[in-house]
Scaffold this active site. Structure first.
Site, short mmCIF file in Angstrom:
data_model
loop_
_atom_site.label_atom_id
_atom_site.label_comp_id
_atom_site.label_asym_id
_atom_site.label_seq_id
_atom_site.Cartn_x
_atom_site.Cartn_y
_atom_site.Cartn_z
CG HIS A 176 -12.99 -7.76 -2.17
ND1 HIS A 176 -12.71 -7.33 -3.45
CD2 HIS A 176 -11.98 -7.27 -1.40
CE1 HIS A 176 -11.59 -6.63 -3.45
NE2 HIS A 176 -11.13 -6.58 -2.20
CE1 TYR A 230 -3.72 -2.41 0.15
CE2 TYR A 230 -2.73 -3.26 2.17
CZ TYR A 230 -3.66 -3.37 1.15
OH TYR A 230 -4.52 -4.44 1.12
CG ASN A 260 -10.01 1.76 -1.37
OD1 ASN A 260 -10.52 0.65 -1.22
ND2 ASN A 260 -8.69 1.96 -1.35
CG HIS A 264 -9.62 -1.52 -5.14
ND1 HIS A 264 -10.10 -1.73 -3.86
CD2 HIS A 264 -10.65 -1.77 -5.98
CE1 HIS A 264 -11.37 -2.10 -3.93
NE2 HIS A 264 -11.73 -2.12 -5.20
CB ILE A 265 -4.00 1.55 -2.72
CG1 ILE A 265 -4.75 2.77 -2.15
CG2 ILE A 265 -2.49 1.75 -2.68
CD1 ILE A 265 -4.62 2.92 -0.64
CB SER A 266 -3.11 -3.29 -3.95
OG SER A 266 -4.40 -3.77 -3.60
CG ASP A 282 -28.33 -3.44 -2.86
OD1 ASP A 282 -27.93 -3.77 -4.00
OD2 ASP A 282 -28.87 -4.26 -2.08
NE ARG A 286 -6.34 -9.14 -0.99
CZ ARG A 286 -6.59 -8.74 0.25
NH1 ARG A 286 -7.46 -7.78 0.48
NH2 ARG A 286 -5.96 -9.29 1.27
O1 CA2 Z 1 -5.93 -1.96 -2.63
C1 CA2 Z 1 -6.84 -1.43 -1.98
O2 CA2 Z 1 -7.02 -0.23 -1.93
C2 CA2 Z 1 -7.77 -2.32 -1.15
O3 CA2 Z 1 -9.08 -1.76 -1.22
C3 CA2 Z 1 -7.26 -2.27 0.27
C4 CA2 Z 1 -8.05 -3.18 1.22
C5 CA2 Z 1 -8.14 -4.60 0.65
O4 CA2 Z 1 -8.97 -5.39 1.48
C6 CA2 Z 1 -8.68 -4.60 -0.75
O5 CA2 Z 1 -8.68 -5.93 -1.24
C7 CA2 Z 1 -7.83 -3.74 -1.67
C8 CA2 Z 1 -7.36 -3.29 2.59
C9 CA2 Z 1 -7.01 -1.99 3.18
C10 CA2 Z 1 -6.04 -2.26 4.30
O6 CA2 Z 1 -5.22 -1.14 4.38
C11 CA2 Z 1 -4.13 -1.22 5.16
C12 CA2 Z 1 -3.15 -0.33 4.91
C13 CA2 Z 1 -2.01 -0.35 5.67
C14 CA2 Z 1 -1.88 -1.26 6.69
C15 CA2 Z 1 -2.88 -2.16 6.95
C16 CA2 Z 1 -4.03 -2.13 6.18
#
Ligand code: CA2
EC number: 4.2.1.10
Length: 155
Positions: free
Chosen positions: A86, A28, A80, A106-108, A93, A117
């Site tokens: 998911h 992230y 986001n 999504h960041i990733s 809705d 995912r």
């Molecule tokens: O890639 C993304 O932005 C996600 O939405 C991030 C979610 C993940 O469940 C999605 O599949 C993809 C998770 C966010 C968790 O963010 C953290 C960041 C730093 C440390 C811990 C968690």
């Protein structure tokens, strides 16, 4: 005479995104949620828009934010929804119900990660989705949303 209020977009971040920049930098990055919100606010300003940024770890509160966006005549939503993307038919809705142009971020790159995912309910309710650009995806989302709603860059 009363001034017209600035058109507002809602930027909604879901569960665990308050932890940005503190863990899992390999996935992230190092930026914090405050950096994301500053980026959105600055980019929105370039188009004469205001970014109203919210984060919640609770599904129902995120739904309340979507309803609030509708009640306050917001012109767009960037969302986001984190892990709820998911799983949450309820968030899907809510987005469909309010009919506000929405971009999912999504960041990733969720498609290069675990198969759970790969599907997103919120994507189905959005006119566009961005993933894998890191936090720059939010800047790109504001630009794309501005183009969609006809907000022109201020000179
Ligand atoms: O890639 C993304 O932005 C996600 O939405 C991030 C979610 C993940 O469940 C999605 O599949 C993809 C998770 C966010 C968790 O963010 C953290 C960041 C730093 C440390 C811990 C968690």
């Amino acid at each position: 005479m009363a001034e017209a209020s600035t058109a507002t977009i809602y930027v909604l971040n879901g569960p665990n995104l308050n932890m940005l920049g503190t863990r899992e930098p390999e996935t992230y990055g190092h930026a914090k949620l405050a950096d994301v919100e500053k980026l959105c606010a600055e980019t929105a300003t370039q188009f004469g828009l205001k970014a109203d940024c919210r984060q919640s770890n609770r599904e129902g509160e995120l739904i309340d934010f979507i309803h609030e966006a509708h009640a306050s005549n917001a012109v767009g939503i960037i969302i986001n929804a984190g892990g709820y993307s998911h799983t949450s038919i309820a968030l899907h809705d809510a987005l469909v119900a309010v009919k506000i142009p929405t971009v999912e971020v999504h960041i990733s790159n969720i498609h290069a990660r675990e198969s759970f995912r790969h599907h997103s309910f919120t994507a189905k309710a959005a006119f566009a989705s961005l993933c894998g650009f890191g936090i720059d995806g939010y800047r790109l989302a504001v630009n794309g949303l501005a183009a969609k709603i006809g907000a022109k860059a201020k000179t």
